[in-house]
Each structure stands twice: as structure tokens, then as C-alpha cells.
Design a protein around this motif. Structure first.
Motif, PDB file in Angstrom:
ATOM      1  N   ALA A  67       1.259  -1.344  -0.038  1.00  0.00           N
ATOM      2  CA  ALA A  67       0.002  -0.220   0.204  1.00  0.00           C
ATOM      3  C   ALA A  67       1.173   0.672  -0.418  1.00  0.00           C
ATOM      4  N   GLY A  68       2.385   0.958   0.293  1.00  0.00           N
ATOM      5  CA  GLY A  68       2.772   2.337  -0.364  1.00  0.00           C
ATOM      6  C   GLY A  68       4.536   2.398   0.490  1.00  0.00           C
ATOM      7  N   ILE A  69       5.455   2.411   0.133  1.00  0.00           N
ATOM      8  CA  ILE A  69       6.655   2.265   0.515  1.00  0.00           C
ATOM      9  C   ILE A  69       6.992   3.987   1.364  1.00  0.00           C
ATOM     10  N   LYS A  70       7.912   3.642   1.918  1.00  0.00           N
ATOM     11  CA  LYS A  70       8.672   4.677   3.246  1.00  0.00           C
ATOM     12  C   LYS A  70       9.781   4.822   2.495  1.00  0.00           C
ATOM     13  N   GLY A  71      10.531   5.945   3.679  1.00  0.00           N
ATOM     14  CA  GLY A  71      12.034   5.301   4.301  1.00  0.00           C
ATOM     15  C   GLY A  71      12.936   3.840   4.593  1.00  0.00           C
ATOM     16  N   ALA A  72      12.763   3.907   5.502  1.00  0.00           N
ATOM     17  CA  ALA A  72      12.504   2.583   6.354  1.00  0.00           C
ATOM     18  C   ALA A  72      11.241   1.385   5.943  1.00  0.00           C
ATOM     19  N   SER A  73      10.248   1.429   5.487  1.00  0.00           N
ATOM     20  CA  SER A  73       9.794   0.705   5.972  1.00  0.00           C
ATOM     21  C   SER A  73       8.617   1.021   4.666  1.00  0.00           C
ATOM     22  N   PHE A  74       7.423  -0.105   4.800  1.00  0.00           N
ATOM     23  CA  PHE A  74       6.791  -0.231   3.773  1.00  0.00           C
ATOM     24  C   PHE A  74       5.412  -1.331   4.333  1.00  0.00           C
ATOM     25  N   LEU A  75       4.109   0.188   3.621  1.00  0.00           N
ATOM     26  CA  LEU A  75       2.606  -0.958   4.199  1.00  0.00           C
ATOM     27  C   LEU A  75       1.901  -1.938   3.619  1.00  0.00           C
ATOM     28  N   VAL A  76       1.782  -3.064   4.219  1.00  0.00           N
ATOM     29  CA  VAL A  76       1.595  -3.900   3.731  1.00  0.00           C
ATOM     30  C   VAL A  76      -0.268  -4.173   4.061  1.00  0.00           C
ATOM     31  N   GLU A  77      -1.419  -4.268   2.920  1.00  0.00           N
ATOM     32  CA  GLU A  77      -2.756  -4.980   3.342  1.00  0.00           C
ATOM     33  C   GLU A  77      -3.332  -6.199   2.621  1.00  0.00           C
ATOM     34  N   GLN A  78      -3.603  -7.241   4.009  1.00  0.00           N
ATOM     35  CA  GLN A  78      -3.968  -8.721   3.070  1.00  0.00           C
ATOM     36  C   GLN A  78      -4.976  -8.880   4.098  1.00  0.00           C
ATOM     37  N   THR A  79      -6.120  -9.870   2.759  1.00  0.00           N
ATOM     38  CA  THR A  79      -7.310 -10.071   3.513  1.00  0.00           C
ATOM     39  C   THR A  79      -6.853 -11.618   3.189  1.00  0.00           C
ATOM     40  N   ILE A  80      -7.538 -12.050   4.623  1.00  0.00           N
ATOM     41  CA  ILE A  80      -7.240 -13.478   3.804  1.00  0.00           C
ATOM     42  C   ILE A  80      -8.616 -14.056   3.719  1.00  0.00           C
ATOM     43  N   ALA A  81      -9.786 -14.535   3.225  1.00  0.00           N
ATOM     44  CA  ALA A  81     -11.053 -14.920   2.516  1.00  0.00           C
ATOM     45  C   ALA A  81     -11.175 -16.935   2.324  1.00  0.00           C
ATOM     46  N   LYS A  82     -12.072 -16.603   2.321  1.00  0.00           N
ATOM     47  CA  LYS A  82     -12.347 -18.392   1.527  1.00  0.00           C
ATOM     48  C   LYS A  82     -12.180 -18.375   0.364  1.00  0.00           C
ATOM     49  N   ALA A  83     -11.529 -19.250  -0.297  1.00  0.00           N
ATOM     50  CA  ALA A  83     -10.824 -19.100  -2.019  1.00  0.00           C
ATOM     51  C   ALA A  83     -11.884 -19.136  -2.716  1.00  0.00           C
ATOM     52  N   GLU A  84     -12.060 -17.495  -3.500  1.00  0.00           N
ATOM     53  CA  GLU A  84     -12.352 -17.492  -4.792  1.00  0.00           C
ATOM     54  C   GLU A  84     -14.122 -17.456  -3.582  1.00  0.00           C
ATOM     55  N   THR A  85     -13.661 -16.198  -3.129  1.00  0.00           N
ATOM     56  CA  THR A  85     -14.982 -15.216  -2.381  1.00  0.00           C
ATOM     57  C   THR A  85     -14.212 -14.049  -2.788  1.00  0.00           C
ATOM     58  N   ASP A  86     -15.472 -12.991  -2.271  1.00  0.00           N
ATOM     59  CA  ASP A  86     -14.611 -11.688  -2.646  1.00  0.00           C
ATOM     60  C   ASP A  86     -14.918 -11.362  -1.144  1.00  0.00           C
ATOM     61  N   GLU A  87     -15.697 -11.691  -0.454  1.00  0.00           N
ATOM     62  CA  GLU A  87     -16.240 -11.017   1.020  1.00  0.00           C
ATOM     63  C   GLU A  87     -14.467 -11.882   1.682  1.00  0.00           C
ATOM     64  N   TYR A  88     -14.299 -11.117   2.421  1.00  0.00           N
ATOM     65  CA  TYR A  88     -12.852 -11.063   3.663  1.00  0.00           C
ATOM     66  C   TYR A  88     -12.885 -11.436   4.746  1.00  0.00           C
ATOM     67  N   LEU A  89     -13.093 -12.921   5.663  1.00  0.00           N
ATOM     68  CA  LEU A  89     -13.469 -13.082   6.770  1.00  0.00           C
ATOM     69  C   LEU A  89     -12.278 -11.870   8.035  1.00  0.00           C
ATOM     70  N   VAL A  90     -11.405 -11.668   7.470  1.00  0.00           N
ATOM     71  CA  VAL A  90      -9.787 -11.022   8.215  1.00  0.00           C
ATOM     72  C   VAL A  90      -9.208 -10.469   8.242  1.00  0.00           C
ATOM     73  N   LYS A  91      -8.638  -8.981   7.752  1.00  0.00           N
ATOM     74  CA  LYS A  91      -7.784  -7.732   6.993  1.00  0.00           C
ATOM     75  C   LYS A  91      -6.849  -7.747   7.744  1.00  0.00           C
ATOM     76  N   VAL A  92      -5.998  -7.962   7.758  1.00  0.00           N
ATOM     77  CA  VAL A  92      -4.642  -7.197   8.358  1.00  0.00           C
ATOM     78  C   VAL A  92      -3.539  -6.453   7.516  1.00  0.00           C
ATOM     79  N   ASP A  93      -3.442  -5.073   8.044  1.00  0.00           N
ATOM     80  CA  ASP A  93      -3.109  -3.715   8.079  1.00  0.00           C
ATOM     81  C   ASP A  93      -1.704  -3.652   9.074  1.00  0.00           C
ATOM     82  N   SER A  94      -0.307  -3.840   8.257  1.00  0.00           N
ATOM     83  CA  SER A  94       1.153  -3.830   9.028  1.00  0.00           C
ATOM     84  C   SER A  94       1.989  -3.170   8.376  1.00  0.00           C
ATOM     85  N   THR A  95       2.765  -2.454   9.256  1.00  0.00           N
ATOM     86  CA  THR A  95       3.833  -2.294   9.352  1.00  0.00           C
ATOM     87  C   THR A  95       5.364  -2.982   9.343  1.00  0.00           C
TER      88      THR A  95
END
Length: 154
Positions: free
Chosen positions: A97-125
Motif C-alpha cells: 500500500a505504500g513505501i516509506k524511507g525505512a518501512s513499507f505498508l502491507v494490506e492483506q485480506t484472508i478470504a475463503k477461496a474464490e470469494t470476494d468477502e474477506y474473513l480477516v483483514k490485516v494491515d501491517s507496517t
């Protein structure tokens, strides 16, 4: 094809630059009721980030050996919406989702396969550290590969 028949551990990028890792929920991932234990979603997210990096040509052990740079999770925010259960086929979807000087931002979703709706969303630096544990800039070799993905923002 039912979700129980989908192939686990398949990785790749979609047309919009999202990385997808398929995984299966095993007994070891669940509690006594067959529901994924909440902390194990962090393991799924870590696997998704690691495979993303491998698929763009960034191998963390080589980066540590060659440049003395390590990636560590500095921060994670988790939104639990629905549970995953024993034997579910999952898709861990990862976008930079973005790159900063000493870090980058990651957006992740965990969903049942082949579905659009996520079960869990994890945003990490993800922070970059040197061998002494001090922050260092994202190496140019890594940044250039992250920048090439459609989801990356400089």
C-alpha cells in the motif's frame, strides 16, 4: 469444484497486482471447535507476505546475508469479520500500500477461496532493520521490485 478440492499453496499475481497465496486450514490452526485460533491469522499473513516477496525476487535470507537487512513487523491492525474453519481453502491476498524511507505498508485480506468477502483483514507496517536492530532505508534492490507491482505506491 468445491472449496475443499482447491489446490493449496498456489501463488501468483492477479491483473490488478494483488498477490494471492492459497492455503488450507489444518487441525493445528484451529481450536477444539475447529475454528481458526485468532493468533494464527498472523501466521497466514506472514506466509502471504513472504511468498509475495519471493515471487518478486526478494529472498529474505539472501538479503540478510548480502546486505545485513531484516524485515520486522512494526505494527499490525487486525479486523476479524468471520471465522475460518478446519479444511477451508483460503486465499491470502497481499498488496503493498505504500513505501516509506525505512518501512513499507502491507494490506492483506484472508478470504475463503474464490470469494470476494474477506474473513480477516490485516494491515501491517514492515520495518527494515540492520544487524544491530537500527532502522535503515528499504534497500534500492527491494524498493525497485516493490515499485514494479501495480499496487505499489512510492
Amino acid at each position: 469444484m468445491s472449496e475443499r478440492q482447491l489446490q493449496p499453496t498456489v501463488t501468483g499475481f492477479t491483473a490488478d497486482g494483488t498477490h494471492v497465496l492459497r492455503a488450507r486450514v489444518y487441525y493445528e490452526d484451529t481450536d477444539a471447535g475447529g475454528v481458526v485460533y485468532h493468533a494464527n491469522y498472523l501466521r497466514f499473513a506472514e506466509r502471504g507476505r513472504t511468498e509475495y516477496l519471493r515471487d518478486i525476487g526478494v529472498f529474505q535470507s539472501e538479503l540478510a546475508d548480502a546486505e545485513g537487512v531484516y524485515f520486522v513487523v512494526r505494527r499490525s491492525e487486525i479486523d476479524f469479520r468471520l471465522p475460518a474453519r478446519l479444511d477451508d481453502a483460503l486465499e491470502i491476498r497481499t498488496v503493498i500500500a505504500g513505501i516509506k524511507g525505512a518501512s513499507f505498508l502491507v494490506e492483506q485480506t484472508i478470504a475463503k477461496a474464490e470469494t470476494d468477502e474477506y474473513l480477516v483483514k490485516v494491515d501491517s507496517t514492515i520495518a527494515c532493520l540492520d544487524r544491530k536492530g537500527r532502522p535503515v532505508r528499504v534497500p534500492k534492490s527491494v524498493k525497485s521490485k516493490l515499485d514494479r507491482q501495480d499496487g505499489a505506491v512510492s
